[in-house]
Structure formats: structure tokens, C-alpha cells
Design an enzyme around this catalytic site. Structure first.
Site, PDB file in Angstrom:
ATOM      1  N   SER A   1       0.850  -1.191   0.000  1.00 22.59           N
ATOM      2  CA  SER A   1       0.000   0.000   0.000  1.00 22.59           C
ATOM      3  C   SER A   1       0.890   1.246   0.000  1.00 22.59           C
ATOM      4  CB  SER A   1      -0.950  -0.042   1.195  1.00 22.59           C
ATOM      5  OG  SER A   1      -2.000   0.875   1.043  1.00 22.59           O
TER       6      SER A   1
ATOM      7  N   HIS B   1      -7.451  -5.625  -1.341  1.00 24.42           N
ATOM      8  CA  HIS B   1      -6.315  -4.948  -0.708  1.00 24.42           C
ATOM      9  C   HIS B   1      -5.907  -5.657   0.582  1.00 24.42           C
ATOM     10  CE1 HIS B   1      -3.769  -1.386  -0.689  1.00 24.42           C
ATOM     11  NE2 HIS B   1      -4.065  -1.139   0.574  1.00 24.42           N
TER      12      HIS B   1
END
Length: 665
Positions: free
Chosen positions: A526, A639
Site C-alpha cells: 500500500s 487490498h
């Protein structure tokens, strides 16, 4: 190190038992909790256990191959309500504590979650995803075949989108469902829908007299463009509603005081956008007047610790004392979390804080059940009495911990280029021998407003088990070091946060002669993926890199991420049309020609936070430039792949990461 123990493996993810959500019985003699393990390659099973305080081992109360969670005892202790996926989707089930089979309470089409009891035990309040015209008195849970047919029909039709917030990571594309609050009468076995607005409602608490529901939501007419979350009081009988907050902030984790006269909550008004520290507020339930208790504090309220085993456990929030004079909550500070106490004037005390991660708690009088994890223990429960002495209650992973060698981190503090103190931790490799040189990996966390620290982290331990020295740090932008520190990377991505990380590497190379400076690696996910890309575009000192669920191009991120339209300005200071040149300057893709480090790109195909096109752009550019690059795509992965993805996929991800470093370091 104890060489009679074996080294950790990627497959050990399947063997780690994760405890969460402790809940006292009303009499204070026992507590329930949830235990989660991988039940196969593709999913997890969660079971509810109950343990008395008299030395017995925890007793398992649910046994089916499903996710059983959120156990809540009735006020008289005779019943336990919980949610379970045993029928297909999460539904509410009721279990008598003196024995017998659980009884299904809800058959809602899209499920029912997060049950809580009224104080008199006559009502259960819960949340349910409902469509606009749904009737809660006539809900039917579709069979597996019916769900499959509905899904097939949906795939034959185009998706019409007319909202800005039309997708979110982990959930996919939004539809016409919204989370509503529903009340169940236990005696009459009837349902009543309490909220109806075309938005998501989050139940917070019910007043002691049962007359008011406290919930949070964004009811603004401009809610598609705003990120505010206000607190509301709803009269259960008259349906009259009162707003407690001012429409300018984000509030939640709210609870009534024992006498119902006050409400405590966490919240803030975006003074530093997404880098704003939580404050602790008390509102007068009658007048709505609010007071901030935490004006003089400078640390994050709540749990900001990053790990990869806790599966997204929810935040406790503030909990009242029985006399309504104190509040208890978890706080995040200097790489650890602890249990804190504040009185109604804002005087703060630390009840428990060690080199550990307090991941949850439950209070009964002067007694607390604390969930505590350390870097060498995924987590157990402890009893803490009024004197703050703790007694261990569980040994969740004894067999695992007895046979596997884990690395105890060394805590470091070093100076950044501008003199700021930066905290980090170093793991020595499995089988460490003095006089040998070892390859090194720098790990960069996501967020960026989060915190590495004193908790179990399987990925970090695995790299150490594979023979690497592992360094993980909290550069500026991280939580745990005050408001100025957490705000310091905004509008400066790749600036002093980057030099903090390089100073960390310089420090350990100077202090530890067993690190081979010619075999340095870097990885992160991320924001950590962005930073990995940025690092290899600005220095060639690293010989291998793995970028995970990354950002490579802020210009496209603005429009493809589920948060891009606000996060870009929050973090970089400008939106796409305001200053596209600035966004390009912040984009690692701009510096692709400089990259000489062999780079592995790891990405989930259903990542809506940092969509896979971010990885695709970087891969195609580097491949077109004849760079050493490889792209690993994980189907159906969001994610959250590294934390709550399918067990098999999480293991595959770790094997690819270690394979790449083994090849190039």
C-alpha cells in the site's frame, strides 16, 4: 537462539490460532471469546469459547465449520446471542447457557450482524443490509442455489452507476442495499426496523432505560461527497431523532454512561485530514452539549497497530466505569498499545502498558480481560485486577510456540537527517551466528498513518526465519508519536519520509557488522508499496525489491481507487485537475527509467483501494524498458490479501516474496 526448534514457514499461517473479542459473563466468573483458524486453503473457521476464572481450559461452545463470532451474553447471563455463517450468510443465533442447541433468530436475505442486548434483556438490536422496500417482518434467506441463480442473472445485466461512492475495497461494487438498524423482541419474536434513510447506519448503543438508540451515520444531503459521520439519538417509541454532533467531523465508538445522562465517543473534525488524531468526547444526552477531554493529550486513541494475523478486528472504543466517573480505552503510543483511564475532567492514567499490543479488552467492575500480543506470541487473554497486576488465562498457540523459533526484536531509536527521533525494530535471522554476514530486508508499513510495533507479525518473522536481517520502522507519518509527527509526511510523500528510511538503513549498517551491505532488499504494501517504488526509483543501493498492492501513478489513482477522489488531496495537497504536474512529480512511475533494482510486483486483481492497474502500469513500463521485473496477480484478492485473504493465496504470496529475495539477495 534455541536451535532445537524449527524455523517458521509460510504454511504456519494455517496453524496459528487467533483469539479476539473477549466478553465477560454478567456475574464476572467467566468470559467468552472468539478463536479463528484456517479451516482449509480457501477460508477460515471461527468458534466461540467460554472460560471460567478458576483454572479450567477454555470450553468450546460452537463446533460447525463456519464463522461464529460476536458473542454477547444477556444481562441475566442465561442466553448468548451470536452471529454465524452456518446457514450461508451471517445470521443471528441464540444459545441457552445451561445447554442445548443454538436456535436461528434471523433469516434475512442479506444477513444480520453485530447483535447487542438492551439493558433489560428483552430486546436485541442488530444491523442488517436492506434494500429500500424490504420488509423486516417477512425476510427469507435464499438457498445456495437461489443465490447462485440470482448472481448469474445479475451478471447478465449492465451496472448503472450514478454515485461518486460506488465501490469499496473488500465489498466490490455497491448496490441498493444499506445497513439499517433492526430491533428484535425476544419474547414476542418480532422485528422492527428503526432506521430508513438511504445510507449506512451504525448502531452504537441503547440507553439504560431502553428508550433511545444511539447510532452514527452520514445523513447529509451531500453525503455522496462528504466523509462526515455524526451521532444521532433516536426515540424508539416516537421515532423522534436528535443530532448530537455538528456535521463537520467523524464520530463513533459511542456509549451511554451507566445512568444514561452522558455519551462518550471517539471523534475528530479533520483538522489534519486523514492524519488527525482521535479525541475523546463526552456529550450531554439531554442538551447535546459536548466536551473534549483530550485537548492536552498527544497520542492516538484506539488501536493503530499493524499486523497480519488479527483479521481486521474492530475497535473497542471508550468504556464507562460503573459509577460513570471514568472511561477506559486503548491508546497507541511509541510502538505499543495499552489500556488507559481518564476521568470526566480529562485526567489521564495508564492502567497497563508494556512492550506489547493490547488488542482488546472487556471490563467487569474492577476486573479486566485483556487481549495481549507480543512479537513472539500471536495473542492470549489475561486477567487484570484493580492493582494492574495481570494473570495469564490462555495459552492459545502452545504447540506452535513450543516447536517454532521466533526472533525477539531489538528496539532501536536513531536520528533522522533533521534530528527527529525515529523508532524501529531489528530481527536477527534464524540460526544467527556471530561473525557471519547476512542479507537484509527493509519493511515499510502501509497507511501511511498506522504503526509498526510490539505485536506478532508473521511476514516479518518469516523473513527472519529465511535467514534475513529484518528492519521495520515508523518514519514520519506514522501513528504513535504525536500529532506533528503523524502529519509530517502529508504533501511530502517521498521527501523526509524517504530520508527517514534511508537514515534507518544507514544506522543499522553502522551499528551491526553482521549485515551485508551488498545484499540489501526492500518491500512494503500500500503506502509501503508506493515507498518501495519510490526508493528503487531514487537509489540503486537495494539489490532486490518487492512492491505489494502499490501506488505507482497518482494521476490515475485519483479516479480508479475507492478513496482516490479524497485521499489524493488529503495526502498530496492537490486533486487531479488542480495540479496534475504535482501529482506526476509524486508518482514513482515518473522515475521508472532510474530503476535498476530487480522488482517483483505483487497485486490483487480485486484490489479497489490500490487497483491493479497501478501495478500494471509499472510492470509494462519497466518491461518495455527491458528492466528486471516480474508481475504476480492474485485472482479474487482485495487490498486485504496479506491479512484476511484466502489462506492458500496468503501462503502463495509469501512464497513469491521469499523466492524473489532468495534469488537476488
Amino acid at each position: 537462539m534455541n536451535q532445537t526448534k524449527r524455523h517458521l514457514t509460510a504454511e504456519d499461517l494455517k496453524h496459528i490460532e487467533v483469539y479476539s473479542d473477549p466478553q465477560w459473563t454478567p456475574d464476572g466468573n467467566a468470559y467468552a471469546f472468539v478463536s479463528t483458524v484456517a479451516n482449509n486453503d480457501n477460508d477460515y473457521a471461527s468458534q466461540i469459547f467460554v472460560q471460567t476464572l478458576y483454572g479450567q481450559k477454555p470450553k468450546q461452545w460452537t463446533f460447525d465449520n463456519a464463522k461464529n463470532s460476536h458473542p454477547r451474553f444477556s444481562p441475566d447471563g442465561k442466553k448468548l446471542v451470536f452471529q454465524s455463517t452456518r446457514s450461508g450468510v451471517p445470521q443471528l443465533w441464540l444459545l441457552h447457557t445451561d445447554g442445548g442447541e443454538a436456535r436461528q433468530l434471523t433469516t434475512f436475505k442479506h444477513g444480520a450482524v453485530s447483535p447487542e442486548w438492551s439493558k433489560d434483556g428483552r430486546k436485541i438490536i442488530f444491523s442488517a443490509p436492506l434494500e429500500k422496500d424490504d420488509d423486516v417482518t417477512n425476510q427469507h434467506e435464499p438457498s445456495k442455489e437461489e443465490r447462485q441463480k440470482e448472481q448469474e442473472e445479475k451478471q447478465k445485466k449492465p451496472l448503472v452507476i450514478n454515485r461518486l461512492k460506488y465501490k469499496s475495497d473488500g465489498e466490490g461494487f455497491h448496490n441498493d442495499k444499506h445497513t439499517q438498524i433492526v430491533l428484535y423482541d425476544v419474547e414476542d419474536e418480532t422485528f422492527e426496523q428503526l432506521t430508513f434513510t438511504d445510507t449506512d447506519h451504525h448502531f452504537e448503543d441503547i440507553s439504560p432505560d431502553g428508550n433511545h438508540i444511539l447510532f452514527s451515520a452520514n445523513l447529509s444531503d451531500d453525503r455522496d461527497y462528504e466523509l462526515t459521520n455524526d451521532l444521532y439519538l433516536l426515540n424508539v417509541t416516537s421515532k423522534e431523532m436528535k443530532t448530537l454532533t455538528n456535521g463537520k467531523g467523524q464520530y463513533g465508538n459511542a456509549r451511554f454512561s451507566p445512568d444514561g445522562s452522558a455519551i462518550a465517543c471517539f471523534g475528530h473534525e479533520f483538522a489534519y485530514q486523514g492524519a488527525t488524531l482521535n479525541d475523546l468526547f463526552i456529550f450531554d444526552a439531554a442538551s447535546g452539549d459536548g466536551t473534549c477531554l483530550s485537548n492536552d493529550w498527544d497520542f492516538q486513541l484506539g488501536d493503530a497497530m499493524i499486523g497480519d494475523t488479527r483479521l481486521g478486528q474492530s475497535e473497542n472504543g471508550p468504556v464507562w466505569s460503573d459509577d460513570g466517573q471514568h472511561l477506559f480505552f486503548i491508546g497507541t503510543d511509541f510502538g505499543a498499545t495499552g489500556l488507559y483511564q481518564a476521568d470526566t475532567k480529562g485526567e489521564l492514567n495508564v492502567l497497563y502498558k508494556d512492550n506489547s499490543h493490547v488488542f482488546g479488552f472487556s471490563r467487569n467492575g474492577a476486573k479486566f480481560i485483556l487481549g495481549i500480543s507480543t512479537p513472539v506470541n500471536p495473542g492470549d487473554f489475561y486477567l487484570m485486577n484493580h492493582d494492574s497486576n495481570i494473570t495469564r488465562l490462555t495459552d492459545a498457540n502452545k504447540e506452535f510456540l513450543d516447536t517454532v523459533e521466533l526472533s525477539e526484536p531489538e528496539t532501536l531509536t536513531f536520528k533522522a537527517k533533521d534530528g527527529w527521533d525515529i523508532q524501529g525494530w531489528l530481527l536477527r535471522p534464524y540460526g544467527f551466528e556471530e561473525g557471519k554476514k547476512y542479507p537484509f530486508i527493509l519493511e515499510v508499513h502501509g497507511g501511511p498513518h498506522a504503526m509498526y510495533g510490539q505485536t506478532f507479525f508473521h511476514e516479518l518473522q518469516l523473513l527472519a526465519a529465511k535467514g534475513y536481517v529484518v528492519l521495520y520502522t515508523n518514519p514520519r507519518g506514522s501513528h504513535g508519536y504525536g500529532q506533528t509527527f503523524v502529519d509530517a509526511c502529508r504533501t511530502d510523500y517521498g521527501g523526509k519520509d524517504y530520508t527517514d528510511l534511508m537514515s534507518a538503513v544507514d544506522y543499522v549498517l553502522a551499528e551491526y557488522d553482521f549485515i551485508d551491505e551488498n545484499r540489501l532488499g526492500v518491500t512494503g504494501g500500500s503506502y509501503g508499496g508506493f515507498m518501495t517504488n519510490w526508493i528503487v526509483g531514487h537509489t540503486n543501493r537495494f539489490k532486490a525489491a518487492v512492491t505489494q498492492r502499490c501506488i505507482s501513478n497518482w494521476l490515475s489513482f485519483y479516479g480508479v481507487s475507492d478513496i482516490g477522489y479524497f485521499f489524493t488531496k488529503w495526502e498530496l495537497g492537490k486533486n487531479l485537475l488542480e495540479d496534475p504536474a504535482k501529482l506526476w512529480d509524486f508518482s514513482p512511475l515518473k522515475y521508472a527509467e532510474n530503476i535498476e533494482t530487480p522488482l517483483l510486483i505483487v497485486h490483487g486483481e480485486k484490489d479497489y483501494r490500490c487497483p491493479i492497474e497501478q501495478g500494471e502500469q509499472l510492470f509494462v513500463t519497466l518491461k518495455h524498458l527491458h528492466k528486471v521485473v516480474e508481475f504476480v496477480r492474485f485472482p479474487d484478492a482485495s487490498h486485504e490479501l496479506s491479512r484476511s485473504g484466502k489462506p492458500e493465496m496468503r501462503i502463495e504470496r509469501l512464497n513469491h516474496i521469499t523466492r524473489w529475495f532468495d534469488e537476488y539477495l
